[in-house]
Design a protein around this motif. Structure first.
Motif, mmCIF file in Angstrom:
data_model
loop_
_atom_site.group_PDB
_atom_site.id
_atom_site.type_symbol
_atom_site.label_atom_id
_atom_site.label_comp_id
_atom_site.label_asym_id
_atom_site.label_seq_id
_atom_site.Cartn_x
_atom_site.Cartn_y
_atom_site.Cartn_z
ATOM 1 N N ASN A 1 3.194 5.937 -2.675
ATOM 2 C CA ASN A 1 4.242 6.959 -2.998
ATOM 3 C C ASN A 1 4.421 6.924 -4.312
ATOM 4 O O ASN A 1 5.582 7.086 -4.837
ATOM 5 C CB ASN A 1 5.343 6.173 -2.144
ATOM 6 C CG ASN A 1 6.536 7.051 -2.147
ATOM 7 O OD1 ASN A 1 6.709 8.160 -1.998
ATOM 8 N ND2 ASN A 1 7.920 6.394 -2.434
ATOM 9 N N GLY A 2 3.518 6.953 -5.190
ATOM 10 C CA GLY A 2 3.466 7.211 -6.671
ATOM 11 C C GLY A 2 4.320 5.700 -7.321
ATOM 12 O O GLY A 2 5.121 5.958 -8.194
ATOM 13 N N ALA A 3 4.129 4.521 -6.686
ATOM 14 C CA ALA A 3 4.792 3.556 -7.368
ATOM 15 C C ALA A 3 6.384 3.510 -7.413
ATOM 16 O O ALA A 3 6.966 2.999 -8.355
ATOM 17 C CB ALA A 3 4.114 3.320 -8.707
ATOM 18 N N LYS A 4 6.836 3.924 -6.221
ATOM 19 C CA LYS A 4 8.370 3.973 -6.068
ATOM 20 C C LYS A 4 8.452 3.580 -4.850
ATOM 21 O O LYS A 4 7.880 3.882 -3.652
ATOM 22 C CB LYS A 4 8.903 5.529 -6.146
ATOM 23 C CG LYS A 4 8.605 5.773 -7.632
ATOM 24 C CD LYS A 4 8.922 7.576 -8.013
ATOM 25 C CE LYS A 4 8.593 7.851 -9.390
ATOM 26 N NZ LYS A 4 8.804 9.108 -9.464
ATOM 27 N N PRO A 5 9.591 3.133 -4.415
ATOM 28 C CA PRO A 5 10.755 2.472 -5.268
ATOM 29 C C PRO A 5 10.147 1.137 -5.611
ATOM 30 O O PRO A 5 9.501 0.426 -5.268
ATOM 31 C CB PRO A 5 11.916 2.372 -4.587
ATOM 32 C CG PRO A 5 11.543 2.134 -3.021
ATOM 33 C CD PRO A 5 10.116 2.839 -3.265
ATOM 34 N N ALA A 6 10.698 0.935 -6.967
ATOM 35 C CA ALA A 6 10.300 -0.222 -7.555
ATOM 36 C C ALA A 6 10.650 -1.799 -6.763
ATOM 37 O O ALA A 6 9.758 -2.596 -6.949
ATOM 38 C CB ALA A 6 10.917 -0.500 -9.099
ATOM 39 N N TRP A 7 11.848 -1.623 -6.124
ATOM 40 C CA TRP A 7 12.152 -3.093 -5.444
ATOM 41 C C TRP A 7 10.956 -3.120 -4.187
ATOM 42 O O TRP A 7 10.832 -4.288 -3.834
ATOM 43 C CB TRP A 7 13.530 -2.652 -4.936
ATOM 44 C CG TRP A 7 13.480 -1.489 -3.716
ATOM 45 C CD1 TRP A 7 14.274 -0.364 -4.113
ATOM 46 C CD2 TRP A 7 13.366 -1.627 -2.384
ATOM 47 N NE1 TRP A 7 13.893 0.422 -2.846
ATOM 48 C CE2 TRP A 7 13.633 -0.261 -1.920
ATOM 49 C CE3 TRP A 7 12.867 -2.482 -1.482
ATOM 50 C CZ2 TRP A 7 13.427 0.110 -0.577
ATOM 51 C CZ3 TRP A 7 12.477 -2.061 -0.211
ATOM 52 C CH2 TRP A 7 12.850 -0.690 0.200
ATOM 53 N N ALA B 1 1.082 -1.288 -0.086
ATOM 54 C CA ALA B 1 -0.254 0.020 0.105
ATOM 55 C C ALA B 1 0.858 1.366 0.000
ATOM 56 O O ALA B 1 0.773 2.188 -0.893
ATOM 57 C CB ALA B 1 -0.929 -0.062 1.210
ATOM 58 N N ALA B 2 1.818 1.099 0.752
ATOM 59 C CA ALA B 2 2.864 2.215 0.811
ATOM 60 C C ALA B 2 3.347 2.762 -0.459
ATOM 61 O O ALA B 2 3.652 3.679 -0.588
ATOM 62 C CB ALA B 2 3.998 2.209 2.014
ATOM 63 N N PHE B 3 3.817 1.746 -1.192
ATOM 64 C CA PHE B 3 4.361 1.524 -2.534
ATOM 65 C C PHE B 3 3.573 2.410 -3.387
ATOM 66 O O PHE B 3 3.943 3.252 -4.204
ATOM 67 C CB PHE B 3 4.739 0.276 -3.021
ATOM 68 C CG PHE B 3 5.077 0.419 -4.438
ATOM 69 C CD1 PHE B 3 6.410 0.487 -5.072
ATOM 70 C CD2 PHE B 3 3.873 -0.130 -5.323
ATOM 71 C CE1 PHE B 3 6.448 0.480 -6.337
ATOM 72 C CE2 PHE B 3 4.313 -0.120 -6.489
ATOM 73 C CZ PHE B 3 5.493 0.089 -7.269
#
Length: 184
Positions: free
Chosen positions: A61-67, A56-58
Motif C-alpha cells: 500500500n505504499g508504506a501507508k498508514p504508518a501505524w 506485507a500489506a503495508f
C-alpha cells in the motif's frame, strides 16, 4: 517512514495500545498449562501469519498508514513470544525418548541456531531481491505452513508423562507402518 507529525502521533498511539513482549511472557506462562502447548503454537503461528501479512500489506500500500507497520511489528513479536519463542524448547524436552534426549536435543538446538543464522543472513538479500512486500508475504506464507504443520504433526503433550508421550509416538509410528505400502 513517518512523513508528518500526524503520522508520528498515529504511530505513538499504536505503540501505546500494543502490549509489550514482556506482557506476552507473563501471558504465556499463565496460559501454557491451561491452554496446552499445541493450541498456543497454533495461536502463535496464526498471529504471526496475520501480522507478517499486515506488514506485507503495508508495503503493498505504499508504506501507508504508518501505524500499520508499527502495530504489525509489535503484534508479530508478541505472538512469537506467546508461543513459538519458547514452546518448541519445552516440547523438545518432552518428545524425545530418555535414552536419546540429550543427543537429540543437542542436534535440534544446533539445527535451530543454524536455521536462525540462515534467516538472519539471507534477510537483506531477500529484501533486495524481492522487495519488502514480497519478503514479508514469504514470511507470512512460511508461518501459514507452520500452522498446518502444527495442526497435522504436533501432538498435545499437556498433562502427559514422558512415558505417555513416548507411547503416543510408538502408536503413531505403528499406525504409519501399517498404512504404508509393502515393498515389492
Amino acid at each position: 517512514m513517518l512523513g508528518s507529525p500526524a503520522d508520528a502521533a498515529d504511530a505513538a498511539a499504536a505503540a501505546a495500545a500494543c502490549p509489550s513482549a514482556a506482557d506476552a511472557r507473563y501471558a504465556r506462562a499463565a496460559a501454557l498449562d491451561r491452554a496446552g502447548r499445541r493450541l498456543l503454537l497454533l495461536v502463535s503461528l496464526g498471529g504471526m501469519t496475520i501480522f507478517a501479512g499486515a506488514l506485507a500489506a503495508f508495503h503493498y500500500n505504499g508504506a501507508k498508514p504508518a501505524w500499520l507497520a508499527l502495530t504489525s511489528l509489535v503484534g508479530y513479536i508478541v505472538f512469537f513470544s506467546l508461543g513459538l519463542g519458547a514452546i518448541p524448547w519445552l516440547i523438545m524436552g518432552e518428545i524425545f525418548p530418555g535414552h536419546v534426549r540429550a543427543l537429540a536435543a543437542s542436534a535440534a538446538t544446533l539445527l535451530n541456531w543454524c536455521l536462525s543464522f540462515i534467516v538472519t543472513e539471507s534477510f537483506a538479500s531477500l529484501l533486495s531481491a524481492l522487495g519488502p512486500a514480497n519478503t514479508f508475504t514469504t514470511f507470512a506464507a512460511v508461518c501459514a505452513v507452520g500452522v498446518g504443520f502444527v495442526a497435522l504433526c504436533v501432538p498435545e503433550t499437556k498433562g502427559k508423562t514422558f512415558e505417555e508421550i513416548e507411547q503416543l509416538f510408538r502408536r503413531t509410528s505403528r499406525e504409519d507402518d501399517e498404512l504404508s505400502l509393502p515393498a515389492t
